[in-house]
Design a protein around this motif. Structure first.
Motif, mmCIF file in Angstrom:
data_model
loop_
_atom_site.group_PDB
_atom_site.id
_atom_site.type_symbol
_atom_site.label_atom_id
_atom_site.label_comp_id
_atom_site.label_asym_id
_atom_site.label_seq_id
_atom_site.Cartn_x
_atom_site.Cartn_y
_atom_site.Cartn_z
ATOM 1 N N THR A 182 -6.948 -5.985 7.620
ATOM 2 C CA THR A 182 -7.455 -5.348 6.416
ATOM 3 C C THR A 182 -7.569 -6.362 5.276
ATOM 4 O O THR A 182 -6.921 -7.414 5.302
ATOM 5 C CB THR A 182 -6.506 -4.222 5.977
ATOM 6 N N PRO A 219 -11.601 -1.849 6.990
ATOM 7 C CA PRO A 219 -11.139 -1.320 5.699
ATOM 8 C C PRO A 219 -9.643 -1.011 5.681
ATOM 9 O O PRO A 219 -9.070 -0.583 6.688
ATOM 10 C CB PRO A 219 -11.964 -0.042 5.530
ATOM 11 N N SER A 220 -9.020 -1.211 4.525
ATOM 12 C CA SER A 220 -7.615 -0.823 4.334
ATOM 13 C C SER A 220 -7.521 0.701 4.380
ATOM 14 O O SER A 220 -8.232 1.394 3.654
ATOM 15 C CB SER A 220 -7.097 -1.335 2.983
ATOM 16 N N ALA A 277 -10.652 1.847 -12.166
ATOM 17 C CA ALA A 277 -11.464 1.909 -10.942
ATOM 18 C C ALA A 277 -12.655 0.963 -10.984
ATOM 19 O O ALA A 277 -13.117 0.488 -9.940
ATOM 20 C CB ALA A 277 -11.937 3.350 -10.706
ATOM 21 N N PHE A 297 -6.531 0.126 -2.406
ATOM 22 C CA PHE A 297 -7.304 1.007 -1.533
ATOM 23 C C PHE A 297 -8.611 1.384 -2.219
ATOM 24 O O PHE A 297 -8.697 1.440 -3.444
ATOM 25 C CB PHE A 297 -6.511 2.278 -1.196
ATOM 26 N N ASP A 298 -9.649 1.643 -1.387
ATOM 27 C CA ASP A 298 -10.942 2.124 -1.882
ATOM 28 C C ASP A 298 -11.521 1.206 -2.956
ATOM 29 O O ASP A 298 -11.980 1.644 -4.013
ATOM 30 C CB ASP A 298 -10.807 3.553 -2.430
ATOM 31 N N SER A 299 -11.467 -0.095 -2.685
ATOM 32 C CA SER A 299 -12.052 -1.130 -3.546
ATOM 33 C C SER A 299 -11.366 -1.258 -4.897
ATOM 34 O O SER A 299 -11.911 -1.864 -5.825
ATOM 35 C CB SER A 299 -13.552 -0.872 -3.765
ATOM 36 N N SER A 300 -10.167 -0.705 -5.052
ATOM 37 C CA SER A 300 -9.425 -0.842 -6.300
ATOM 38 C C SER A 300 -8.444 -2.001 -6.197
ATOM 39 O O SER A 300 -8.211 -2.555 -5.112
ATOM 40 C CB SER A 300 -8.684 0.448 -6.640
ATOM 41 N N ARG A 458 -5.032 10.301 4.577
ATOM 42 C CA ARG A 458 -6.373 10.059 5.086
ATOM 43 C C ARG A 458 -6.637 10.776 6.414
ATOM 44 O O ARG A 458 -7.679 10.567 7.042
ATOM 45 C CB ARG A 458 -6.612 8.541 5.230
#
Length: 460
Positions: A182, A219-220, A277, A297-300, A458
């Motif tokens: 990841t 992806p993480s 964000a 997570f989620d590009s943050s 998730r």
């Protein structure tokens, strides 16, 4: 019937496994064991390695302590562990499976950990500039490969895959060809661009780096594969998440609001908060900055002041006193001495004595050493020294990430966690003095629980 998620943390000094109930998100069972995997170094190169076989043996023993009837109801498996380090293995013989649904380490290297010091400042400056916002430091996977490429290139030829210790376990569980990784772990290796989520392959290839060893990025919080066979009662075909960084998982387990900052003091020390964000990290490394931005997570991203000096500094002080006492013929065990020292400091008010505890340097200032100043005859009791040492650990962290920076980010609460902070009341007292924000405890950072929570949230 209840179902569970298994979370495993392959830490620097121990392995922990938890079973998280998917309905309640509560830990239904857990067990932790020390690895005792450190290897002595007589090479003179400041190597820091751990015995891979001992780590996997500890993992197997830890798993054997969990209720087998619950393991048979595991819905998915999550792995996390110590970041930055590197383990190399042969794809087809990286482990040996027994007929008792257990695997042991096979054709692997030893784990070269994040504490490894073989890459000097001069050596690091000789490496090509990375296309990344994160600088490369000693103990980072790519830097270690470059070191072997220069000093022992034949060593690299023995292996076909590489990853962190947690990536290795995921690969063995799933029977993967190669390794998946990841961005959380990839960024900790260096030479990884978190905007494109790609390795700096062109930069590395031009420098002669064996790019075939680079893991494939996923992806993480995503899936790596499924268990190739039954494992400690967990059925074959159970989904396995791609391995995550232990720091991110520890934060995930205890950051309940975006206005929280997490102060974790265990072996090392970290202070972190979540960036907005829409935050984008700088285009290039800021090697002199004490704050780094880690992918979450989620590009943050998380803003992180990651100090190399935490509970390990207090432990070193205890070891030093133990050695002195032994020389004087008055031996006392480390554990007993630790408790007595804390008791002395609790009964002692602060003095003008100042201890700068950076005996291990810092990544943004690797040549920095510790200092003791404002020494006076009236402030040299053990209580004075221990309190000054604990205050120095906090002062170093808050110098790396000042309280004003936290205020500007909207942080209203500090969540204190970590084994050293939990064990040491003096550290807690000094933490509460160091921040204008409220410092709270009770929501203990737990990487093993955190990785299980990620999979639960998730629905993996």
């Amino acid at each position: 019937m209840s179902s569970f998620i298994l979370g495993v943390d392959l830490g620097t000094t121990s392995v922990k496994a938890v079973l998280l109930d998917t309905a309640s998100r509560a830990v239904a069972a857990s067990h932790s064991l020390p690895t005792a995997a450190d290897l002595s170094d007589d090479s003179g190169i400041k190597a820091k390695e751990q015995h891979t076989g001992r780590i996997i043996d500890t993992l197997n023993r830890c798993m054997s302590h969990l209720p087998r009837e619950k393991l048979q109801q595991v819905r998915s498996v999550g792995l996390t562990g110590q970041m930055h380090g590197i383990l190399l293995w042969k794809e087809k013989s990286g482990c040996v499976w027994s007929n008792r649904d257990v695997f042991t380490a096979g054709d692997t290297s030893q784990l070269i950990t994040w504490q490894d010091g073989r890459c000097s400042s001069d050596f690091l400056s000789s490496l090509p500039p990375p296309d990344s916002h994160l600088a490369t430091a000693t103990g980072f996977g790519c830097a270690t490969v470059f070191w072997y490429l220069k000093h022992r290139p034949e060593f690299l030829g023995d292996f076909t895959a590489a990853g962190t210790i947690q990536d290795y376990v995921v690969s063995m569980l799933c029977g993967l060809d190669g390794c998946v990784m990841t961005p959380q772990n990839a960024a900790s290796w260096g030479f990884f661009n978190t905007s494109s989520n790609q390795w700096n392959e062109n930069v590395l290839r031009s420098a002669g780096f064996p790019v075939h060893l680079l893991p494939r990025c996923v992806p993480s919080g995503g899936l790596a594969g499924k268990t190739r066979s039954a494992w400690h009662g967990i059925p074959a075909g159970t989904p396995v998440g791609a391995a995550l960084g232990d720091f991110q998982c520890s934060v995930y387990s205890c950051m309940s609001a975006r206005t929280d900052a997490v102060l974790n003091i265990s072996t090392s020390a970290q202070l972190t908060f979540a960036m907005p964000a829409d935050f984008t990290p700088p285009d290039s490394p800021q090697p002199d900055s004490s704050i780094a931005f880690y992918p979450y997570f989620d590009s943050s991203f998380l803003a992180v002041a990651a100090s190399l000096n935490g509970g390990n500094v207090v432990a070193t002080f205890v070891e030093m006193l133990t050695a002195w006492m032994k020389e004087l013929g008055a031996e006392l065990g480390d554990s007993c001495l630790y408790e007595r020292l804390i008791h002395c400091a609790l009964n002692q008010e602060a003095s003008d004595l100042r201890v700068s505890p950076t005996i291990l340097g810092e990544r943004h200032d690797p040549l920095r050493l510790g200092q003791v100043t404002n020494i006076s005859a009236s402030g040299l009791s053990l209580g004075h020294v221990v309190r000054a040492l604990c205050r120095g650990v906090l002062a170093n962290v808050t110098a790396m990430m000042p309280a004003e920076r936290l205020r500007q980010a909207g942080v209203t609460r500090i969540v204190g966690s970590g084994s050293a902070l939990a064990r040491n009341e003096v550290l807690r007292q000094e933490a509460e003095k160091a921040f204008p924000q409220q410092v709270v405890y009770g929501q203990t950072a737990d990487s093993a629980a955190g990785v299980a929570m990620v999979l639960c949230d998730r629905r993996i």
